[in-house]
Design an enzyme around this catalytic site. Structure first.
Site, PDB file in Angstrom:
ATOM      1  N   LYS A  10       0.818  -1.217   0.000  1.00  0.00           N
ATOM      2  CA  LYS A  10       0.000   0.000   0.000  1.00  0.00           C
ATOM      3  C   LYS A  10       0.860   1.279   0.000  1.00  0.00           C
ATOM      4  O   LYS A  10       2.059   1.220   0.290  1.00  0.00           O
ATOM      5  CB  LYS A  10      -0.938  -0.032   1.213  1.00  0.00           C
ATOM      6  CG  LYS A  10      -1.967  -1.186   1.151  1.00  0.00           C
ATOM      7  CD  LYS A  10      -2.948  -1.116   2.324  1.00  0.00           C
ATOM      8  CE  LYS A  10      -3.997  -2.219   2.239  1.00  0.00           C
ATOM      9  NZ  LYS A  10      -5.010  -2.107   3.322  1.00  0.00           N
ATOM     10  N   TYR A  50     -12.309  -1.786  -3.802  1.00  0.00           N
ATOM     11  CA  TYR A  50     -12.854  -1.985  -2.453  1.00  0.00           C
ATOM     12  C   TYR A  50     -14.381  -1.895  -2.414  1.00  0.00           C
ATOM     13  O   TYR A  50     -14.951  -1.583  -1.363  1.00  0.00           O
ATOM     14  CB  TYR A  50     -12.235  -0.982  -1.479  1.00  0.00           C
ATOM     15  CG  TYR A  50     -10.865  -1.383  -0.981  1.00  0.00           C
ATOM     16  CD1 TYR A  50     -10.702  -2.512  -0.175  1.00  0.00           C
ATOM     17  CD2 TYR A  50      -9.728  -0.633  -1.291  1.00  0.00           C
ATOM     18  CE1 TYR A  50      -9.449  -2.884   0.304  1.00  0.00           C
ATOM     19  CE2 TYR A  50      -8.471  -0.996  -0.819  1.00  0.00           C
ATOM     20  CZ  TYR A  50      -8.345  -2.124  -0.017  1.00  0.00           C
ATOM     21  OH  TYR A  50      -7.102  -2.489   0.459  1.00  0.00           O
ATOM     22  N   ASN A 113      -2.075   0.176   6.832  1.00  0.00           N
ATOM     23  CA  ASN A 113      -1.528  -1.068   7.382  1.00  0.00           C
ATOM     24  C   ASN A 113      -0.629  -1.837   6.413  1.00  0.00           C
ATOM     25  O   ASN A 113      -0.499  -3.044   6.484  1.00  0.00           O
ATOM     26  CB  ASN A 113      -2.670  -1.940   7.907  1.00  0.00           C
ATOM     27  CG  ASN A 113      -3.696  -2.255   6.831  1.00  0.00           C
ATOM     28  OD1 ASN A 113      -3.514  -1.893   5.680  1.00  0.00           O
ATOM     29  ND2 ASN A 113      -4.753  -2.948   7.206  1.00  0.00           N
ATOM     30  N   HIS A 116      -2.096  -5.544   1.555  1.00  0.00           N
ATOM     31  CA  HIS A 116      -3.414  -6.150   1.334  1.00  0.00           C
ATOM     32  C   HIS A 116      -3.245  -7.609   0.951  1.00  0.00           C
ATOM     33  O   HIS A 116      -2.272  -7.967   0.296  1.00  0.00           O
ATOM     34  CB  HIS A 116      -4.148  -5.431   0.184  1.00  0.00           C
ATOM     35  CG  HIS A 116      -5.362  -6.176  -0.296  1.00  0.00           C
ATOM     36  ND1 HIS A 116      -6.585  -6.040   0.317  1.00  0.00           N
ATOM     37  CD2 HIS A 116      -5.514  -7.112  -1.279  1.00  0.00           C
ATOM     38  CE1 HIS A 116      -7.451  -6.851  -0.295  1.00  0.00           C
ATOM     39  NE2 HIS A 116      -6.823  -7.512  -1.257  1.00  0.00           N
ATOM     40  N   GLU A 127     -10.135 -10.355  -7.407  1.00  0.00           N
ATOM     41  CA  GLU A 127      -9.096  -9.320  -7.240  1.00  0.00           C
ATOM     42  C   GLU A 127      -7.958  -9.478  -8.252  1.00  0.00           C
ATOM     43  O   GLU A 127      -7.429  -8.481  -8.756  1.00  0.00           O
ATOM     44  CB  GLU A 127      -8.536  -9.372  -5.806  1.00  0.00           C
ATOM     45  CG  GLU A 127      -9.547  -8.895  -4.776  1.00  0.00           C
ATOM     46  CD  GLU A 127      -9.023  -8.964  -3.349  1.00  0.00           C
ATOM     47  OE1 GLU A 127      -9.747  -8.543  -2.446  1.00  0.00           O
ATOM     48  OE2 GLU A 127      -7.890  -9.442  -3.133  1.00  0.00           O
TER      49      GLU A 127
HETATM   50  N1  UDP Z   1      -9.834  -0.452   7.155  1.00  0.00           N
HETATM   51  C1  UDP Z   1     -10.007   0.791   7.754  1.00  0.00           C
HETATM   52  N2  UDP Z   1     -10.721   0.861   8.924  1.00  0.00           N
HETATM   53  C2  UDP Z   1     -11.293  -0.230   9.502  1.00  0.00           C
HETATM   54  C3  UDP Z   1     -11.136  -1.492   8.881  1.00  0.00           C
HETATM   55  C4  UDP Z   1     -10.402  -1.555   7.704  1.00  0.00           C
HETATM   56  O1  UDP Z   1      -9.511   1.804   7.253  1.00  0.00           O
HETATM   57  O2  UDP Z   1     -11.926  -0.105  10.553  1.00  0.00           O
HETATM   58  C5  UDP Z   1      -9.066  -0.533   5.902  1.00  0.00           C
HETATM   59  C6  UDP Z   1      -7.710  -1.238   6.067  1.00  0.00           C
HETATM   60  O3  UDP Z   1      -6.767  -0.595   5.213  1.00  0.00           O
HETATM   61  C7  UDP Z   1      -8.026  -2.640   5.622  1.00  0.00           C
HETATM   62  C8  UDP Z   1      -9.024  -2.388   4.488  1.00  0.00           C
HETATM   63  O4  UDP Z   1      -9.800  -1.287   4.951  1.00  0.00           O
HETATM   64  O5  UDP Z   1      -6.849  -3.333   5.217  1.00  0.00           O
HETATM   65  C9  UDP Z   1      -9.938  -3.537   4.158  1.00  0.00           C
HETATM   66  O6  UDP Z   1     -10.582  -3.960   5.348  1.00  0.00           O
HETATM   67  P1  UDP Z   1     -10.730  -5.489   5.697  1.00  0.00           P
HETATM   68  O7  UDP Z   1     -11.675  -5.600   6.841  1.00  0.00           O
HETATM   69  O8  UDP Z   1     -11.052  -6.257   4.453  1.00  0.00           O
HETATM   70  O9  UDP Z   1      -9.268  -5.894   6.247  1.00  0.00           O
HETATM   71  P2  UDP Z   1      -8.093  -6.780   5.607  1.00  0.00           P
HETATM   72  O10 UDP Z   1      -8.749  -7.885   4.815  1.00  0.00           O
HETATM   73  O11 UDP Z   1      -7.273  -5.861   4.731  1.00  0.00           O
HETATM   74  O12 UDP Z   1      -7.313  -7.284   6.780  1.00  0.00           O
HETATM   75 MG    MG Z   2     -10.190  -7.778   3.339  1.00  0.00          MG
END
Ligand code: UDP
Ligand code: MG
Length: 134
Positions: A10, A50, A113, A116, A127
């Protein structure tokens, strides 16, 4: 039987110049990198990627962030690649991620974070197709 998953480095991690370290980790974990490219998503492209999160409170901020700079998109292949890559990434919130995971090491916040990874076979296929359509 191997499996394919989509990984993204990212914008926060690209800005921190830890692309090399993350790719090294991917290779050390035994993944094959089948395809890779650097991109700067438009806001619309980030929203499309997303789309599953379109009703979440964080959708607008997340897609602003994901279109804020260069990203590195990779198609990884290995046995059990989807679950293995998620394990190497660590929990979504870096503060809760296990020491030794990429998000623990390089993540800044639940949004920023570092990486992805696809969360299942159907999403991985969708994806991969989003970025590596043949
Ligand atoms: N994210 C965020 N706030 C939240 C949860 C997720 O900004 O409370 C962002 C974060 O960058 C995350 C992405 O949205 O990686 C997608 O969320 P997901 O729950 O799918 O998490 P992941 O699969 O990436 O662990
Ligand atoms: Mg996810």
């Amino acid at each position: 039987m191997t499996e394919k998953t989509l990984a993204i480095i990212k914008p926060d991690a690209v800005k921190k110049k830890v692309v090399g370290k993350i790719i090294q980790r991917i290779e050390d974990e035994g993944f094959e990198i089948r395809s890779m490219k650097m991109l700067h998503l438009t806001k619309e492209e980030a929203k499309g990627f997303y789309i599953v999160h379109k009703d979440k409170k964080f959708y607008n901020s997340l897609t602003d962030f994901m279109s804020s700079g260069e990203i590195v998109v990779m198609l990884l292949e290995q046995e059990n690649a989807i679950a293995h890559w998620r394990e190497v990434m660590g929990a979504t919130d870096p503060a809760l991620a296990t020491p030794g995971t990429i998000r623990h090491g390089f993540g800044f916040s639940v949004e920023r974070n570092a990486v992805h990874g696809s969360d299942g076979q159907a999403t991985a296929e969708w994806e991969i197709n989003y970025f590596f359509k043949e």
